[in-house]
Design a protein around this motif. Structure first.
Motif, short mmCIF file in Angstrom:
data_model
loop_
_atom_site.label_atom_id
_atom_site.label_comp_id
_atom_site.label_asym_id
_atom_site.label_seq_id
_atom_site.Cartn_x
_atom_site.Cartn_y
_atom_site.Cartn_z
N GLU A 1 -2.86 3.91 -0.12
CA GLU A 1 -2.84 4.87 0.98
C GLU A 1 -2.05 6.13 0.65
O GLU A 1 -2.35 7.20 1.16
N ASP A 2 -1.07 6.01 -0.24
CA ASP A 2 -0.25 7.19 -0.56
C ASP A 2 -0.90 8.07 -1.63
O ASP A 2 -0.33 9.07 -2.04
N SER B 1 -1.45 7.37 -4.73
CA SER B 1 -0.86 7.21 -6.05
C SER B 1 -1.79 6.56 -7.07
O SER B 1 -1.52 6.60 -8.26
N THR C 1 -3.12 10.65 6.16
CA THR C 1 -3.38 10.46 4.73
C THR C 1 -4.77 10.98 4.43
O THR C 1 -5.59 11.18 5.32
#
Length: 105
Positions: free
Chosen positions: A48-49, A51, A15
């Motif tokens: 973490e993504d 978004s 990530t």
């Protein structure tokens, strides 16, 4: 809050590290509607993504912001945030003292 993984392996897919450090004063340009000043908050969580992020207002309100709408707060915006935060802290402390005093009657 979990740490973002920076490499492929047992910890999961790689990530991107957060753009801003936790605690940073950020302005959410997505909240500027009809000429109103955008909200300033302190960064408390980064998804973490990638978004979005969660910001904390000086009065304790938490909201989710799209990362592409965030920018670092100016010195004046940080000072205004800290002034409201300090006032909120004083009001909370005064109310707590008043409530404690009610129990002493």
């Amino acid at each position: 809050m979990g740490q973002a993984s920076h490499s492929e392996g047992r910890e999961g897919p790689a990530t991107t590290p957060p753009k801003y450090p936790l605690g940073a004063h950020l302005v959410d340009e997505g909240t500027a509607v009809l000429g109103e000043t955008p909200w300033t908050g302190r960064l408390v969580h980064v998804f973490e993504d990638g978004s979005g992020s969660r910001l904390l207002s000086p009065t304790g309100f938490v909201w989710t912001a799209a990362d592409h709408r965030l920018r670092p707060a100016t010195a004046d915006e940080r000072a205004a945030y800290e002034a409201v935060s300090a006032r909120t802290d004083r009001q909370r402390d005064a109310l707590a003292a008043r409530i404690a005093g009610l129990g002493e009657r």
